[in-house]
Design a protein around this motif. Structure first.
Motif, PDB file in Angstrom:
ATOM      1  N   LEU A  69      43.090   1.827 -38.896  1.00 18.64           N
ATOM      2  CA  LEU A  69      44.200   2.947 -39.208  1.00 18.64           C
ATOM      3  C   LEU A  69      45.275   2.491 -40.178  1.00 18.64           C
ATOM      4  N   GLY A  70      45.579   2.880 -40.835  1.00 18.75           N
ATOM      5  CA  GLY A  70      46.545   2.629 -41.873  1.00 18.75           C
ATOM      6  C   GLY A  70      47.079   3.455 -42.815  1.00 18.75           C
ATOM      7  N   GLY A  71      48.517   3.329 -43.180  1.00 19.30           N
ATOM      8  CA  GLY A  71      49.368   4.316 -44.056  1.00 19.30           C
ATOM      9  C   GLY A  71      48.575   4.647 -45.385  1.00 19.30           C
ATOM     10  N   THR A 102      37.745   3.855 -41.838  1.00 16.45           N
ATOM     11  CA  THR A 102      39.117   3.558 -42.541  1.00 16.45           C
ATOM     12  C   THR A 102      39.569   5.053 -42.398  1.00 16.45           C
ATOM     13  N   THR A 103      40.961   5.175 -41.842  1.00 22.12           N
ATOM     14  CA  THR A 103      41.416   6.265 -42.310  1.00 22.12           C
ATOM     15  C   THR A 103      43.058   6.174 -41.818  1.00 22.12           C
ATOM     16  N   THR A 104      43.616   7.309 -42.403  1.00 23.41           N
ATOM     17  CA  THR A 104      45.032   7.651 -42.081  1.00 23.41           C
ATOM     18  C   THR A 104      44.878   8.450 -40.704  1.00 23.41           C
ATOM     19  N   LEU A 131      52.721   6.907 -43.645  1.00 26.10           N
ATOM     20  CA  LEU A 131      52.910   5.579 -44.022  1.00 26.10           C
ATOM     21  C   LEU A 131      52.941   4.725 -42.986  1.00 26.10           C
ATOM     22  N   ASP A 132      53.306   4.748 -41.803  1.00 25.31           N
ATOM     23  CA  ASP A 132      53.234   3.803 -40.676  1.00 25.31           C
ATOM     24  C   ASP A 132      51.823   3.843 -40.154  1.00 25.31           C
TER      25      ASP A 132
END
Length: 435
Positions: free
Chosen positions: A50-52, A183-185, A237-238
């Protein structure tokens, strides 16, 4: 003894390496990746990153697929010869996951670079490993094929996430331990929330700032100035999953729609103070919120200055200081717990401080309902991001608590807006906070 900074130390260490060794080192993803871009060294069937935005998710997914296809330890014991690559659309799978700046083709050297066969929608490595491209728009395309590994990108945006994920799981049946990288926001979709509760899912998280070294400084500064602390910023972003609690009195959508970067001229300003009922290391927080009424008739929440485990002289000084800084009309202080002591402590800091003492005669829910109605009507704006206050508001439950704790920030907010509502008909005096 003279020490070297990080860059000088790297230059000194690499200066003695031969060009072939140096090229190999520079291509070693495990050396240069930040920790969140690597799965944990533990048993798992799905790695959820999980990423911004710009947190390095695509590079992490592409490097993982490369390692699986080439059979690189410790990612796998043998090459994964059949791999699924699934994007939101086929265009995304090709333009981002395969041919993008951080995609599969970009991260390989010329000698070991795979070939993208556009007509067959697949990537082929020199060792015979094949990655086939799929779109979340056509989950039935996953019926039939079988895989050793799969990479799913931006799963929170997929058109049919449940069906597509289910079809993929039926095909993950090759090798001793088929694995999937996601991989995803994040967005609060049910599939993603189930993954977070699954013991077979390895989770890593990274904010946009974690990858700042690979992003434009101007981009970092601009997006955090515009969206830092907001619901959208915390998600995009977070990399946080932001959702409303069922039956919540306050809704994040109402808060987000009213958010502004700066307030207009304000007619009235108050500093609301909700003193803690206890003291010591387990004491409640002292809620302190600054809010005002604009010339447009709207209410503006300007500052959440809540203090944790602060003694009376500290929270009193903070409240008085904010009253002076914002040229506030008054300090609205609840006195249910401290009685006259609250006013006395404030008077010790400033004998002439304008203080309005208020006493709660109704429960927290009843006091908060009129304020929640203001938000639902779109009459309240938060100035910038107030994430801790907003989390407390949106987790406020029927027991009068927020995630099992006293809602001290919310209590101060309720006192501030209640006072402003009651004085809305009085003659105003205009304050420009930008003067």
């Amino acid at each position: 003894m003279k020490t070297l900074d990080g860059r000088a130390a790297i230059e000194a260490a690499t200066s003695v390496l031969t060009p072939p060794v140096l090229r190999r080192l520079m291509a070693d993803w495990e050396v240069w990746a930040h920790p969140e871009q690597l799965p944990l060294n533990e048993p798992w069937s799905t790695w959820l990153f999980l990423g911004g935005r710009g947190a390095g998710k695509t590079r992490a997914g592409a490097e993982w697929v490369r390692a699986m296809a080439e059979g690189r330890y410790p990612f796998t014991k043998a090459p994964a010869m059949r791999i699924a690559i699934i994007g939101e659309t086929l265009h995304d799978a090709r333009e981002v996951m395969v041919e993008g700046v951080s995609g599969l083709l970009s991260i390989h050297k010329n000698g070991d670079r795979p070939v993208y066969e556009a007509s067959r929608r697949r990537v082929v490595w020199p060792n015979g490993a094949v990655a086939q491209l799929f779109s979340s728009e056509t989950p039935d395309a996953l019926r039939g094929p079988q895989f050793h590994a799969a990479w799913c990108d931006e799963i929170a945006k997929w058109r049919e996430p449940e069906k597509c994920w289910s079809m993929l799981q039926f095909g993950m049946r090759l090798g001793d331990a088929p694995r999937t990288c996601v991989t995803t926001t994040p967005r609060p979709i049910p599939l993603l929330k189930r993954m977070l509760d699954d013991p077979n899912v390895c989770v890593t998280r990274a904010s946009t700032r974690a990858n700042a070294g690979n992003l434009s400084p101007g981009f970092i500064e601009a997006v955090f100035a515009a969206y830092g602390g907001t619901r959208l910023g915390r998600q995009e972003l977070d990399g946080e999953i932001i959702e409303d609690r069922e039956g919540a009195l306050f809704r994040r959508g109402d808060i987000e729609r009213g958010r502004v970067r700066s307030p207009p001229d304000l007619q009235r300003i108050v500093v609301a103070l909700d003193p803690p009922a206890t003291s010591g290391k387990n004491a409640d927080a002292c809620g302190i919120v600054v809010a005002g009424t604009g010339e447009d008739g709207r209410f503006y929440v300007i500052r959440d200055a809540t203090l944790q485990r602060a003694p009376p002289e500290i929270w009193a000084a903070k409240a008085v200081g904010l009253c002076q800084d914002f040229d506030a009309d008054r300090i609205v202080a609840e006195v249910n717990q401290g009685g006259e002591m609250v006013a006395a402590v404030l008077r010790q800091v400033d004998p002439f401080a304008p203080i309005e003492m208020v006493r709660a005669t109704r429960g927290k829910i009843l006091r908060a309902e009129p304020v929640a109605m203001l938000y639902a009507q779109g009459r309240v704006s938060h100035v910038g991001g107030l994430p801790k206050l907003e989390d407390e508001m949106c987790s406020f439950d029927a027991d009068g608590q927020s995630d099992g704790h006293s809602p001290d920030r919310l209590d101060a907010l309720v006192w501030a807006l209640t006072s402003l509502m009651q004085s809305a008909r009085s003659a105003p005096r205009i304050r420009n906070l930008h003067a």
